[in-house]
Design a protein around this motif. Structure first.
Motif, PDB file in Angstrom:
ATOM      1  N   SER A   1       9.937 -40.878  30.839  1.00  0.00           N
ATOM      2  CA  SER A   1       8.965 -41.951  30.630  1.00  0.00           C
ATOM      3  C   SER A   1       7.632 -41.647  31.298  1.00  0.00           C
ATOM      4  N   GLU A   2       7.641 -40.927  32.434  1.00  0.00           N
ATOM      5  CA  GLU A   2       6.383 -40.621  33.112  1.00  0.00           C
ATOM      6  C   GLU A   2       5.579 -39.515  32.418  1.00  0.00           C
ATOM      7  N   GLN A   3       6.121 -38.916  31.367  1.00  0.00           N
ATOM      8  CA  GLN A   3       5.368 -37.933  30.576  1.00  0.00           C
ATOM      9  C   GLN A   3       4.510 -38.602  29.506  1.00  0.00           C
ATOM     10  N   VAL A   4       4.790 -39.853  29.195  1.00  0.00           N
ATOM     11  CA  VAL A   4       4.100 -40.554  28.119  1.00  0.00           C
ATOM     12  C   VAL A   4       2.651 -40.838  28.522  1.00  0.00           C
ATOM     13  N   ILE A   5       1.745 -40.538  27.608  1.00  0.00           N
ATOM     14  CA  ILE A   5       0.319 -40.790  27.807  1.00  0.00           C
ATOM     15  C   ILE A   5      -0.078 -41.914  26.853  1.00  0.00           C
ATOM     16  N   GLN A   6      -0.667 -42.962  27.400  1.00  0.00           N
ATOM     17  CA  GLN A   6      -1.113 -44.103  26.598  1.00  0.00           C
ATOM     18  C   GLN A   6      -2.553 -43.866  26.129  1.00  0.00           C
ATOM     19  N   PHE A   7      -2.786 -43.992  24.841  1.00  0.00           N
ATOM     20  CA  PHE A   7      -4.122 -43.914  24.262  1.00  0.00           C
ATOM     21  C   PHE A   7      -4.468 -45.314  23.755  1.00  0.00           C
ATOM     22  N   PRO A   8      -5.176 -46.123  24.546  1.00  0.00           N
ATOM     23  CA  PRO A   8      -5.462 -47.506  24.154  1.00  0.00           C
ATOM     24  C   PRO A   8      -6.185 -47.629  22.815  1.00  0.00           C
ATOM     25  N   ARG A   9      -7.008 -46.646  22.471  1.00  0.00           N
ATOM     26  CA  ARG A   9      -7.740 -46.667  21.197  1.00  0.00           C
ATOM     27  C   ARG A   9      -7.132 -45.747  20.150  1.00  0.00           C
ATOM     28  N   GLY A  10      -6.007 -45.133  20.453  1.00  0.00           N
ATOM     29  CA  GLY A  10      -5.439 -44.147  19.544  1.00  0.00           C
ATOM     30  C   GLY A  10      -6.328 -42.915  19.504  1.00  0.00           C
ATOM     31  N   LEU A  11      -6.194 -42.139  18.443  1.00  0.00           N
ATOM     32  CA  LEU A  11      -7.042 -40.973  18.215  1.00  0.00           C
ATOM     33  C   LEU A  11      -7.818 -41.193  16.922  1.00  0.00           C
ATOM     34  N   ILE A  12      -8.905 -40.491  16.753  1.00  0.00           N
ATOM     35  CA  ILE A  12      -9.717 -40.652  15.547  1.00  0.00           C
ATOM     36  C   ILE A  12      -8.854 -40.359  14.320  1.00  0.00           C
ATOM     37  N   GLY A  13      -8.791 -41.328  13.426  1.00  0.00           N
ATOM     38  CA  GLY A  13      -7.967 -41.216  12.221  1.00  0.00           C
ATOM     39  C   GLY A  13      -6.552 -41.725  12.416  1.00  0.00           C
ATOM     40  N   PHE A  14      -6.150 -41.954  13.649  1.00  0.00           N
ATOM     41  CA  PHE A  14      -4.794 -42.420  13.970  1.00  0.00           C
ATOM     42  C   PHE A  14      -4.875 -43.521  15.020  1.00  0.00           C
ATOM     43  N   GLU A  15      -5.773 -44.461  14.798  1.00  0.00           N
ATOM     44  CA  GLU A  15      -6.031 -45.523  15.771  1.00  0.00           C
ATOM     45  C   GLU A  15      -4.824 -46.406  16.026  1.00  0.00           C
ATOM     46  N   GLN A  16      -3.877 -46.444  15.096  1.00  0.00           N
ATOM     47  CA  GLN A  16      -2.696 -47.302  15.235  1.00  0.00           C
ATOM     48  C   GLN A  16      -1.622 -46.686  16.134  1.00  0.00           C
ATOM     49  N   LEU A  17      -1.777 -45.406  16.512  1.00  0.00           N
ATOM     50  CA  LEU A  17      -0.790 -44.734  17.356  1.00  0.00           C
ATOM     51  C   LEU A  17      -1.314 -44.660  18.789  1.00  0.00           C
ATOM     52  N   HIS A  18      -0.480 -45.065  19.737  1.00  0.00           N
ATOM     53  CA  HIS A  18      -0.951 -45.190  21.120  1.00  0.00           C
ATOM     54  C   HIS A  18      -0.147 -44.417  22.165  1.00  0.00           C
ATOM     55  N   GLU A  19       1.024 -43.913  21.789  1.00  0.00           N
ATOM     56  CA  GLU A  19       1.859 -43.212  22.763  1.00  0.00           C
ATOM     57  C   GLU A  19       2.057 -41.761  22.344  1.00  0.00           C
ATOM     58  N   PHE A  20       1.693 -40.862  23.264  1.00  0.00           N
ATOM     59  CA  PHE A  20       1.790 -39.434  22.993  1.00  0.00           C
ATOM     60  C   PHE A  20       2.403 -38.728  24.183  1.00  0.00           C
ATOM     61  N   VAL A  21       2.815 -37.506  23.958  1.00  0.00           N
ATOM     62  CA  VAL A  21       3.327 -36.645  25.014  1.00  0.00           C
ATOM     63  C   VAL A  21       2.795 -35.236  24.761  1.00  0.00           C
ATOM     64  N   LEU A  22       2.506 -34.517  25.844  1.00  0.00           N
ATOM     65  CA  LEU A  22       2.079 -33.127  25.727  1.00  0.00           C
ATOM     66  C   LEU A  22       3.300 -32.230  25.877  1.00  0.00           C
ATOM     67  N   LEU A  23       3.487 -31.351  24.896  1.00  0.00           N
ATOM     68  CA  LEU A  23       4.623 -30.438  24.918  1.00  0.00           C
ATOM     69  C   LEU A  23       4.130 -29.001  24.936  1.00  0.00           C
ATOM     70  N   GLN A  24       4.763 -28.178  25.741  1.00  0.00           N
ATOM     71  CA  GLN A  24       4.442 -26.750  25.789  1.00  0.00           C
ATOM     72  C   GLN A  24       5.016 -26.108  24.530  1.00  0.00           C
ATOM     73  N   ILE A  25       4.191 -25.391  23.782  1.00  0.00           N
ATOM     74  CA  ILE A  25       4.668 -24.735  22.564  1.00  0.00           C
ATOM     75  C   ILE A  25       5.523 -23.530  22.929  1.00  0.00           C
ATOM     76  N   ARG A  26       4.995 -22.682  23.798  1.00  0.00           N
ATOM     77  CA  ARG A  26       5.721 -21.527  24.348  1.00  0.00           C
ATOM     78  C   ARG A  26       5.227 -21.333  25.778  1.00  0.00           C
ATOM     79  N   ASP A  27       6.058 -20.769  26.609  1.00  0.00           N
ATOM     80  CA  ASP A  27       5.676 -20.563  28.016  1.00  0.00           C
ATOM     81  C   ASP A  27       4.425 -19.712  28.170  1.00  0.00           C
ATOM     82  N   ASP A  28       4.229 -18.744  27.299  1.00  0.00           N
ATOM     83  CA  ASP A  28       3.109 -17.819  27.436  1.00  0.00           C
ATOM     84  C   ASP A  28       1.910 -18.192  26.559  1.00  0.00           C
ATOM     85  N   SER A  29       1.912 -19.389  26.006  1.00  0.00           N
ATOM     86  CA  SER A  29       0.851 -19.803  25.080  1.00  0.00           C
ATOM     87  C   SER A  29      -0.153 -20.736  25.748  1.00  0.00           C
ATOM     88  N   PRO A  30      -1.447 -20.566  25.458  1.00  0.00           N
ATOM     89  CA  PRO A  30      -2.447 -21.499  25.979  1.00  0.00           C
ATOM     90  C   PRO A  30      -2.505 -22.796  25.165  1.00  0.00           C
TER      91      PRO A  30
END
Length: 158
Positions: free
Chosen positions: A17-46
């Motif tokens: 639960s502490e990984q969840v990031i709240q976006f009060p305004r959503g993102l451009i084009g997706f204003e209705q979505l407010h909860e996101f999480v950042l996931l590592q794609i691969r350990d060696d990837s930027p």
């Protein structure tokens, strides 16, 4: 510290639960979505995946622009600082969306006009369009690599 399984573009992922990031305004084009999480794609990837928790189909590839560019600057207004509850700049993570054209990874670009700002302390996020960008709105990574060979102004991931 509740855990939840979500579906993402990377498959099923268990998040805290502490990984969840709240976006009060959503993102451009997706204003209705407010909860996101950042996931590592691969350990060696930027690159990271900014995955919507509410809509498994939405996962944006993002990256820290400072990993590629040393001279990228953004403007954050007072209203954005208040929304983010930002008191210390060291709590701020800046990300930009990455576009990888299907079948043409060599044309990968960083989109610099709409950075995504995250207060890592408050777990609040906001997309802040840059109206007066000092430089290009997009940077093609392959072209950036070529330019870096002749100049020494690029960051280590280029």
């Amino acid at each position: 510290m509740a855990k939840k399984e979500i579906r993402s573009r990377l498959g099923r992922v268990l998040i805290k639960s502490e990984q969840v990031i709240q976006f009060p305004r959503g993102l451009i084009g997706f204003e209705q979505l407010h909860e996101f999480v950042l996931l590592q794609i691969r350990d060696d990837s930027p690159f990271l995946l900014l995955q919507s928790i509410e809509d498994e189909r939405l996962g944006l590839i993002v990256a820290d622009p400072f990993s590629f560019l040393t001279n990228y600057q953004i403007v954050i207004g007072e209203s954005e600082r208040k929304i983010l509850k930002l008191q210390d700049k060291k709590d701020l993570t800046v990300l930009v969306t990455v576009t990888i054209p299907p079948g043409e990874p060599e044309k990968t670009t960083l989109n610099l006009t709409g950075p995504i700002l995250i207060n890592t302390k408050s777990r609040l996020g906001l997309q802040v369009p840059q109206l007066e960008l000092d430089g290009p709105s997009r940077v093609e990574l392959a072209r950036l690599r070529e330019e870096c060979r002749s100049e020494s102004m690029c960051a280590p991931n280029v």
